[in-house]
Motif scaffolding. Structure first.
Motif, PDB file in Angstrom:
ATOM      1  N   LEU A  61       0.866  -1.192   0.000  1.00 35.85           N
ATOM      2  CA  LEU A  61       0.000   0.000   0.000  1.00 35.85           C
ATOM      3  C   LEU A  61       0.894   1.230   0.000  1.00 35.85           C
ATOM      4  N   GLU A  62       0.598   2.126  -0.899  1.00 36.11           N
ATOM      5  CA  GLU A  62       1.406   3.345  -1.014  1.00 36.11           C
ATOM      6  C   GLU A  62       0.467   4.547  -1.029  1.00 36.11           C
ATOM      7  N   VAL A  63       0.504   5.302   0.055  1.00 35.73           N
ATOM      8  CA  VAL A  63      -0.308   6.522   0.154  1.00 35.73           C
ATOM      9  C   VAL A  63       0.634   7.695  -0.073  1.00 35.73           C
ATOM     10  N   VAL A  68      -3.530   6.899  -3.813  1.00 31.79           N
ATOM     11  CA  VAL A  68      -3.424   5.666  -3.019  1.00 31.79           C
ATOM     12  C   VAL A  68      -3.292   4.517  -4.012  1.00 31.79           C
ATOM     13  N   HIS A  69      -2.202   3.769  -3.891  1.00 31.20           N
ATOM     14  CA  HIS A  69      -2.013   2.591  -4.747  1.00 31.20           C
ATOM     15  C   HIS A  69      -1.899   1.351  -3.882  1.00 31.20           C
ATOM     16  N   PHE A  70      -2.442   0.262  -4.398  1.00 30.64           N
ATOM     17  CA  PHE A  70      -2.323  -1.018  -3.689  1.00 30.64           C
ATOM     18  C   PHE A  70      -1.829  -2.053  -4.699  1.00 30.64           C
ATOM     19  N   GLY A  71      -0.676  -2.639  -4.404  1.00 34.03           N
ATOM     20  CA  GLY A  71      -0.078  -3.576  -5.356  1.00 34.03           C
ATOM     21  C   GLY A  71       0.129  -2.932  -6.719  1.00 34.03           C
ATOM     22  N   GLY A  72       0.439  -1.628  -6.709  1.00 30.54           N
ATOM     23  CA  GLY A  72       0.690  -0.911  -7.957  1.00 30.54           C
ATOM     24  C   GLY A  72      -0.568  -0.388  -8.647  1.00 30.54           C
TER      25      GLY A  72
END
Ligand code: ATP
Length: 268
Positions: A6-8, A67-71
């Motif tokens: 997860l990338e916020v 917000v990205h999850f698994g790219g």
């Protein structure tokens, strides 16, 4: 920190004119437990709502950031697509359907799942193993469960969608220490089974024991971040979130008392 599941990045959130998050960035690496600590109103629930896309139910909106999850971008999805993408939230305050049975609450949790019947049966089996009490009470109305059991049901319901990332909003809130410790053990077990966890908590002692990495959120901004053990040892976190008395200040006070015993007694 490994591959970021997860990338916020630079998230900005408001409720009308109220700015609740200002450029918040954080990562939850795949397979990890990460915690966000903060006091009342810091923006913890807002952060989870922004990730799960539930903000609109509360009159809020994301005005910046990603917000990205698994790219994959989550910030463009509807809430049900976020669940289908593998991200489930347990909201604050154990919001179970009080009039429905325990079993039906769990079934409702599987509605957003992208899994087939076998996946749903496996999820139910996992929940019953994690929380045997939910299997014992399956036909009882959820409103009759104790507070701790309702929290278990709220977590169990989120697990029914077989998430790869679980968003937990203050799971220890209002629970007696023993029950909070049981919930913590279960979170550890859920993570050991392969589910990443983003945990927001006011109970810093509990959260820092569970997490590998921690962030401190204050009035909508991340003010501290680092490995959980380093944050747990920092003076700032010890004083503000772990309730540890500043030893220098305490020593000054006791020296003052020794130098002016009468004055100190009168003033006290
Ligand atoms: P707590 O631990 O007390 O639940 P929190 O850290 O989860 O607090 P939030 O609930 O995210 O904090 O609130 C962050 C800010 O946004 C606060 O100033 C709060 O008053 C405001 N806020 C939260 N929800 C709403 C809402 N539905 N409408 C307007 N403002 C809101």
């Amino acid at each position: 920190m490994g591959g970021a599941a997860l990338e916020v990045r630079d998230l900005v959130v408001g409720y009308g004119p109220v700015r609740a998050l200002r450029s918040v960035s954080l990562q939850v690496p795949e397979g990890s437990v990460v915690t966000v600590l903060g006091g009342n109103g810091a923006g913890k629930s807002t952060l989870l709502r922004a990730i799960s896309r539930a903000l609109s139910f509360h009159g809020g909106s994301v005005t910046g950031g990603t917000v990205h999850f698994g790219g994959r971008p989550l910030h463009t999805l509807s809430p049900d697509r976020v669940v289908a993408a593998g991200v489930s939230q347990v909201p604050e305050g154990r919001q179970v359907f009080a009039r429905m049975t325990v079993e039906d609450n769990l079934r409702a949790g599987a509605l957003g799942s992208s899994g087939d019947r076998a996946a749903k049966a496996a999820a139910l089996h996992r929940v019953r193993e994690l929380f045997p009490v939910l299997a014992e009470r399956s036909r009882q109305r959820a409103g009759l469960l104790s507070g701790g059991e309702q929290q278990m049901l709220a977590v169990g319901r989120a697990l029914m969608a077989s998430p790869t990332l679980l968003l937990l909003d203050e799971p220890s809130l209002g629970l007696a220490p023993l029950m909070a410790a049981r919930i913590a053990d279960t979170i550890r077990e859920i993570n050991a089974q392969g589910t990443s966890v983003l945990l927001v908590e006011q109970n810093a002692a509990l959260a820092l024991r569970l997490a590998s990495h921690a962030y401190v959120l204050e009035v909508g901004e991340i003010t501290l971040a680092g490995p959980a053990d380093e944050l747990a040892a920092s003076d700032e976190v010890r004083r503000r979130y772990l309730g540890v008395v500043d030893e220098d200040a305490a020593a000054d006070a006791s020296r003052a008392e020794a130098a002016h015993p009468v004055l100190s007694r009168w003033e006290g």
